[in-house]
Design an enzyme around this catalytic site. Structure first.
Site, PDB file in Angstrom:
ATOM      1  N   CYS A  38       0.804  -1.223   0.000  1.00 43.86           N
ATOM      2  CA  CYS A  38       0.000   0.000   0.000  1.00 43.86           C
ATOM      3  C   CYS A  38       0.837   1.274   0.000  1.00 43.86           C
ATOM      4  O   CYS A  38       0.350   2.343   0.379  1.00 43.86           O
ATOM      5  CB  CYS A  38      -0.952  -0.018   1.188  1.00 43.86           C
ATOM      6  SG  CYS A  38      -2.092  -1.422   1.115  1.00 43.86           S
ATOM      7  N   LYS A  49      -9.015  -0.447  10.170  1.00 43.54           N
ATOM      8  CA  LYS A  49      -8.935  -1.446   9.111  1.00 43.54           C
ATOM      9  C   LYS A  49      -7.987  -2.554   9.563  1.00 43.54           C
ATOM     10  O   LYS A  49      -6.824  -2.297   9.881  1.00 43.54           O
ATOM     11  CB  LYS A  49      -8.432  -0.799   7.824  1.00 43.54           C
ATOM     12  CG  LYS A  49      -8.219  -1.812   6.713  1.00 43.54           C
ATOM     13  CD  LYS A  49      -7.939  -1.150   5.386  1.00 43.54           C
ATOM     14  CE  LYS A  49      -7.623  -2.170   4.329  1.00 43.54           C
ATOM     15  NZ  LYS A  49      -7.441  -1.576   3.010  1.00 43.54           N
ATOM     16  N   ARG A  76      -8.704  -9.070  -3.496  1.00 44.71           N
ATOM     17  CA  ARG A  76      -7.356  -9.016  -4.076  1.00 44.71           C
ATOM     18  C   ARG A  76      -7.322  -9.723  -5.422  1.00 44.71           C
ATOM     19  O   ARG A  76      -6.511  -9.386  -6.279  1.00 44.71           O
ATOM     20  CB  ARG A  76      -6.331  -9.560  -3.073  1.00 44.71           C
ATOM     21  CG  ARG A  76      -6.230  -8.601  -1.883  1.00 44.71           C
ATOM     22  CD  ARG A  76      -5.260  -9.050  -0.820  1.00 44.71           C
ATOM     23  NE  ARG A  76      -5.375  -8.177   0.353  1.00 44.71           N
ATOM     24  CZ  ARG A  76      -4.785  -8.399   1.510  1.00 44.71           C
ATOM     25  NH1 ARG A  76      -4.023  -9.468   1.667  1.00 44.71           N
ATOM     26  NH2 ARG A  76      -4.957  -7.566   2.512  1.00 44.71           N
ATOM     27  N   ARG A  84       0.208  -7.505   5.062  1.00 41.91           N
ATOM     28  CA  ARG A  84      -0.008  -6.099   5.420  1.00 41.91           C
ATOM     29  C   ARG A  84      -0.034  -5.890   6.943  1.00 41.91           C
ATOM     30  O   ARG A  84      -0.558  -4.894   7.424  1.00 41.91           O
ATOM     31  CB  ARG A  84      -1.336  -5.630   4.832  1.00 41.91           C
ATOM     32  CG  ARG A  84      -1.467  -5.814   3.321  1.00 41.91           C
ATOM     33  CD  ARG A  84      -2.452  -4.808   2.754  1.00 41.91           C
ATOM     34  NE  ARG A  84      -3.040  -5.186   1.483  1.00 41.91           N
ATOM     35  CZ  ARG A  84      -2.391  -5.239   0.334  1.00 41.91           C
ATOM     36  NH1 ARG A  84      -1.106  -4.963   0.280  1.00 41.91           N
ATOM     37  NH2 ARG A  84      -3.044  -5.569  -0.768  1.00 41.91           N
ATOM     38  N   GLU A 108      -7.212   4.591  16.934  1.00 46.99           N
ATOM     39  CA  GLU A 108      -7.027   4.887  15.509  1.00 46.99           C
ATOM     40  C   GLU A 108      -8.110   5.844  14.999  1.00 46.99           C
ATOM     41  O   GLU A 108      -7.838   6.792  14.264  1.00 46.99           O
ATOM     42  CB  GLU A 108      -7.068   3.593  14.675  1.00 46.99           C
ATOM     43  CG  GLU A 108      -5.818   2.747  14.784  1.00 46.99           C
ATOM     44  CD  GLU A 108      -4.642   3.329  13.991  1.00 46.99           C
ATOM     45  OE1 GLU A 108      -4.861   4.222  13.162  1.00 46.99           O
ATOM     46  OE2 GLU A 108      -3.504   2.897  14.232  1.00 46.99           O
ATOM     47  N   LYS A 129     -13.615  -1.921   9.221  1.00 41.72           N
ATOM     48  CA  LYS A 129     -13.503  -2.885   8.130  1.00 41.72           C
ATOM     49  C   LYS A 129     -12.641  -4.050   8.553  1.00 41.72           C
ATOM     50  O   LYS A 129     -11.557  -3.830   9.074  1.00 41.72           O
ATOM     51  CB  LYS A 129     -12.878  -2.170   6.920  1.00 41.72           C
ATOM     52  CG  LYS A 129     -12.594  -3.059   5.751  1.00 41.72           C
ATOM     53  CD  LYS A 129     -11.868  -2.295   4.702  1.00 41.72           C
ATOM     54  CE  LYS A 129     -11.440  -3.299   3.648  1.00 41.72           C
ATOM     55  NZ  LYS A 129     -10.486  -2.743   2.730  1.00 41.72           N
ATOM     56  N   TYR A 179     -21.095  -5.213  -1.580  1.00 45.60           N
ATOM     57  CA  TYR A 179     -21.319  -5.719  -2.935  1.00 45.60           C
ATOM     58  C   TYR A 179     -22.781  -6.140  -3.110  1.00 45.60           C
ATOM     59  O   TYR A 179     -23.223  -6.388  -4.222  1.00 45.60           O
ATOM     60  CB  TYR A 179     -20.359  -6.888  -3.216  1.00 45.60           C
ATOM     61  CG  TYR A 179     -18.922  -6.458  -2.997  1.00 45.60           C
ATOM     62  CD1 TYR A 179     -18.234  -5.766  -3.985  1.00 45.60           C
ATOM     63  CD2 TYR A 179     -18.283  -6.662  -1.771  1.00 45.60           C
ATOM     64  CE1 TYR A 179     -16.941  -5.308  -3.767  1.00 45.60           C
ATOM     65  CE2 TYR A 179     -16.988  -6.213  -1.540  1.00 45.60           C
ATOM     66  CZ  TYR A 179     -16.325  -5.536  -2.540  1.00 45.60           C
ATOM     67  OH  TYR A 179     -15.057  -5.068  -2.318  1.00 45.60           O
TER      68      TYR A 179
HETATM   69  C1  PBG Z   1      -7.104  -1.298  -0.551  1.00 49.97           C
HETATM   70  C2  PBG Z   1      -8.362  -1.952  -0.167  1.00 49.97           C
HETATM   71  C3  PBG Z   1      -8.607  -3.302   0.142  1.00 49.97           C
HETATM   72  C4  PBG Z   1      -9.985  -3.415   0.330  1.00 49.97           C
HETATM   73  C5  PBG Z   1     -10.521  -2.143   0.190  1.00 49.97           C
HETATM   74  N1  PBG Z   1      -9.499  -1.255  -0.090  1.00 49.97           N
HETATM   75  C6  PBG Z   1      -7.725  -4.472   0.147  1.00 49.97           C
HETATM   76  C7  PBG Z   1      -6.653  -4.627   1.107  1.00 49.97           C
HETATM   77  O1  PBG Z   1      -6.435  -3.839   2.022  1.00 49.97           O
HETATM   78  O2  PBG Z   1      -5.941  -5.610   0.926  1.00 49.97           O
HETATM   79  C8  PBG Z   1     -10.733  -4.684   0.620  1.00 49.97           C
HETATM   80  C9  PBG Z   1     -12.180  -4.672   0.248  1.00 49.97           C
HETATM   81  C10 PBG Z   1     -12.821  -6.007   0.220  1.00 49.97           C
HETATM   82  O3  PBG Z   1     -12.250  -7.051   0.622  1.00 49.97           O
HETATM   83  O4  PBG Z   1     -13.971  -6.043  -0.232  1.00 49.97           O
HETATM   84  N2  PBG Z   1      -6.125  -1.225   0.379  1.00 49.97           N
END
Ligand code: PBG
Length: 327
Positions: A130, A195, A205, A217, A233, A248, A313
């Site tokens: 990222c 996150k 991905r 990550r 955070e 998330k 989704y």
């Molecule tokens: C980008 C990002 C990710 C997702 C949203 N923005 C992937 C990640 O952090 O690897 C995941 C969204 C999903 O799984 O629906 N960093």
């Protein structure tokens, strides 16, 4: 006195009374639909691990935007898959980047559709991390410069909201400052504030072709075991200027969502991520669960936990169910 005095079932016997006393409701305008855009024309690549979700070229994306408006969705969030990836994710910061092009086309035709742009480097870097990679680690402060440049490119293209999802330290303040300096005072920041380093992102991905080539990550996304850290955070991001915050994933983190909602007074969104979607669809497609009912139950649980809005989704499908129910 007859026993029991209170019979909870009295309020459950018929649909009308159940509807009257229902505690949690949601409407399509609280749902944000994630869409994947890539260069080309006539491209509609179904994502194998995400049934009915596609990588779309701009011409195929536009009808989805029309549908989002027609269904009354809260908006869309865009993710880009560029033709070429490089170490610093040039496409993310260029005015001709795929997401920037898409935003311009969407805004030309559907100015009233809320367009959120995901701001992160992982879809644009060849190593899939990222940010800027240095000796196997993402260089935090060098990445901030790229994120600021990306936010400016998105703002120039006409994005309504920018949504940093990278989890670098200090990014919200840095992006806010860059936007303000350039005169984009009115563009809100939706921070992916809490996150987690989750395995639920697997299908995304595939969709975004963004899995890290090496490593994971965990040095920037949060440890799934931590809940109090999420509050820290989120508060830091608000102090730095986040207008809205996000938790998330959603389903496996409802406790975090509830606690964040209790602790802060900005809108709190949740991301019902790819793996959560795919699990429901996979089981439903095998006939193991009723996919529509489980979808509504899952979304209901996220709202019940405190979400003000959900990125999902399922957004168009759920909106269609809500429309049926309200007839
Ligand atoms: C980008 C990002 C990710 C997702 C949203 N923005 C992937 C990640 O952090 O690897 C995941 C969204 C999903 O799984 O629906 N960093």
């Amino acid at each position: 006195m007859a026993f029991p005095v209170h019979r909870g079932r009295r309020l459950r016997y018929n649909p009308a009374v159940r509807r009257l006393v229902r505690e949690t409701r949601f409407v399509p305008s609280q749902l944000i639909y994630p869409l994947f855009v890539r260069p080309g024309t006539g491209v509609e690549n179904e994502i194998p691990s995400m049934p009915d979700q596609y990588q779309l070229s701009i011409d195929r994306l536009l009808p989805r935007c029309a549908e989002a408006l027609e269904l009354g969705l809260g908006g869309i969030i865009l993710f880009g898959i560029p033709d070429a990836k490089d170490p610093v994710g040039h496409d993310a910061t260029s005015d001709d980047g795929i997401v920037q092009q898409a935003v311009r086309e969407i805004k030309k035709r559907f100015p009233e559709l809320l367009v959120i742009t995901d701001l992160c480097m992982c879809e644009y870097t060849d190593h899939g991390h990222c940010g800027v990679l240095e000796d196997g680690d993402v260089n935090n402060d060098a990445t901030l410069e790229l994120l600021a440049a990306g936010a400016l490119a998105q703002a120039r293209a006409g994005a309504d909201v920018v949504a940093p999802s990278d989890m670098m330290d200090g990014r919200i303040g840095h992006v806010r400052h860059a936007l303000d300096e350039a005169g984009f005072l009115k563009i809100p920041i939706l921070s992916y504030a809490a996150k987690y380093a989750s395995s639920f992102y697997g299908p995304f991905r595939d969709a975004a072709e963004s899995a890290p080539r090496q490593g994971d990550r965990k040095s920037y996304q949060m440890d799934p075991a931590n809940a109090r850290e999420a509050i820290k955070e989120v508060k830091m991001d608000i102090d730095e200027g986040a207008d809205m915050v996000m938790v998330k994933p959603a389903m496996a983190y409802l406790d975090v969502l509830t606690e964040v909602k209790r602790c802060v007074h900005v809108p709190v969104l949740a991301y019902n991520v790819s793996g959560e979607f795919s699990m429901v669809r996979a089981a439903a497609d095998r006939g193991w669960i009723d996919g529509t009912k489980v979808m509504m139950e899952v979304l209901g649980s996220i709202f019940r936990a405190g979400a003000d809005g959900v990125l999902t989704y399922f957004a168009p499908d759920a909106a269609r169910v809500l429309r049926e129910e309200s007839r």
